[in-house]
Scaffold this motif. Structure first.
Motif, mmCIF file in Angstrom:
data_model
loop_
_atom_site.group_PDB
_atom_site.id
_atom_site.type_symbol
_atom_site.label_atom_id
_atom_site.label_comp_id
_atom_site.label_asym_id
_atom_site.label_seq_id
_atom_site.Cartn_x
_atom_site.Cartn_y
_atom_site.Cartn_z
ATOM 1 N N ASP A 86 -4.182 7.111 -8.134
ATOM 2 C CA ASP A 86 -4.953 5.809 -7.685
ATOM 3 C C ASP A 86 -4.628 4.887 -6.671
ATOM 4 O O ASP A 86 -3.714 5.144 -5.790
ATOM 5 C CB ASP A 86 -4.912 4.859 -9.138
ATOM 6 N N ARG A 87 -5.291 3.853 -6.416
ATOM 7 C CA ARG A 87 -4.871 2.956 -5.200
ATOM 8 C C ARG A 87 -3.827 2.149 -5.403
ATOM 9 O O ARG A 87 -2.926 2.160 -4.366
ATOM 10 C CB ARG A 87 -5.946 1.854 -5.050
ATOM 11 N N ASP A 109 -11.143 3.534 5.853
ATOM 12 C CA ASP A 109 -11.919 3.213 4.509
ATOM 13 C C ASP A 109 -13.092 4.338 4.643
ATOM 14 O O ASP A 109 -14.016 4.065 5.509
ATOM 15 C CB ASP A 109 -12.219 1.750 4.341
ATOM 16 N N SER A 113 -13.187 6.864 -0.381
ATOM 17 C CA SER A 113 -11.969 6.939 -0.554
ATOM 18 C C SER A 113 -11.126 6.057 0.419
ATOM 19 O O SER A 113 -11.774 5.558 1.353
ATOM 20 C CB SER A 113 -11.394 8.381 -0.104
ATOM 21 N N ARG A 132 -11.850 6.220 -4.501
ATOM 22 C CA ARG A 132 -12.426 5.399 -5.384
ATOM 23 C C ARG A 132 -13.264 6.121 -6.608
ATOM 24 O O ARG A 132 -13.366 7.202 -6.441
ATOM 25 C CB ARG A 132 -13.394 4.528 -4.479
ATOM 26 N N SER A 133 -13.495 5.550 -7.642
ATOM 27 C CA SER A 133 -14.103 6.041 -8.609
ATOM 28 C C SER A 133 -15.270 6.649 -8.333
ATOM 29 O O SER A 133 -16.316 6.064 -7.568
ATOM 30 C CB SER A 133 -14.496 5.030 -9.796
#
Length: 289
Positions: A86-87, A109, A113, A132-133
């Motif tokens: 995760d982040r 970015d 992701s 990212r989700s």
């Protein structure tokens, strides 16, 4: 830190399991992946080491002091991409990298992701990233995913990191994708899409991004440094081979059948299939145990 649930990338029909690099200075390169990336030794042999996370092998390093350093424009590795859970873990790693004076080569970015780029002491490219989700990824009508290369605010990411002690790469981390340098894109499409059955999920000028099961990419191929590159020769440093693991045995069987039909050279053994792509990069197709 305990293991987390598998990342979305690893639950698809196929995913990248392990990468194998040939290096000249094994202690130097292995030490870098341990101290800077947080991988841990799993197995040592006379000519190499297996590194991974919580006992899961991710990276095989073998040494050959006679190996010739691969030219920058040779086919082979663009980067091995280590996917963090995760982040929060990406921020934690960035904080460690900053405090360890790790030289970064960039940060982006990609919408799907957030990614940070660097290289090991022998120039092998590395990406450290967090997805990212997938629920918020934008998909086009043709099934391709919206990706971009935007500036990533490293200071903001750094400031979001927990102030706790970094204890190495987090459980659940994996190789999310492998990005290759190839000689031309149509041939890469013909091999990775038409032979192995991966879907093209995105295109950039001079690059294709392939995946299974709707991931943004498990394998990428570009010609940014390597346009017109021919097959790799023996005795060269860099990427020797990598593994594609299939959660879906049907997809693996379909790929093997296509290899047989097209009479593409491959070796069936130990429940897997070994072959080389059009640029001599080794590839093992295997079913998840």
């Amino acid at each position: 830190m305990t293991d987390t649930a598998p990342s979305y990338a690893l639950t698809r029909p196929a995913y990248v399991g392990q990468s194998h690099l040939v290096v000249r200075d094994l202690p130097l390169v292995s030490g870098f992946y341990q101290s800077m990336l947080g991988l841990t030794p799993i197995e040592k042999t006379a000519s190499g080491e297996v590194l991974g996370v919580h006992g899961k092998p991710l990276l095989l390093l073998t040494t050959d002091k006679a190996a010739r350093t691969a030219p920058r424009n040779a086919a082979g590795l663009f980067h091995t991409a280590f996917l963090l859970p995760d982040r929060n873990e990406l921020a934690r790693w960035l904080r460690h990298a900053a405090h360890s004076n790790v030289q970064l080569q960039g940060a982006s970015d990609h919408l799907v992701s957030e990614a940070i780029y660097l290289a090991d002491p022998e120039g092998n490219g590395i990406e450290v990233y967090a997805d990212r989700s997938h629920d918020i990824w934008k998909l086009h009508q043709d099934g391709m995913v919206e990706m971009a290369t935007l500036a990533l605010d490293l200071q903001k990411l750094y400031e979001s990191a927990p102030q706790d002690r970094w204890e190495g790469m987090a459980g659940g981390s994996a190789i999310g994708h492998i990005h290759l340098q190839v000689g031309n894109i149509p041939e890469a499409d013909a091999f990775y899409r038409d032979v192995l059955g991966l879907k093209i999920m995105a295109r950039y000028p001079g690059a294709s991004f392939f995946a299974t099961g709707g991931y943004h990419h498990h394998v990428a191929a570009n010609i940014w440094n390597s346009r017109g590159a021919t097959a790799r020769t023996a005795g060269m440093t860099g990427l020797s081979d990598y593994t594609l693991r299939f959660n879906d045995r049907t997809a693996l069987d379909a790929a093997v059948a296509k290899l047989d039909t097209l009479e593409i050279a491959h070796d069936k053994r130990d429940g897997g299939v070994s072959l080389r792509d059009p640029w001599g990069i080794g590839l093992t197709l295997t079913a998840e145990a």
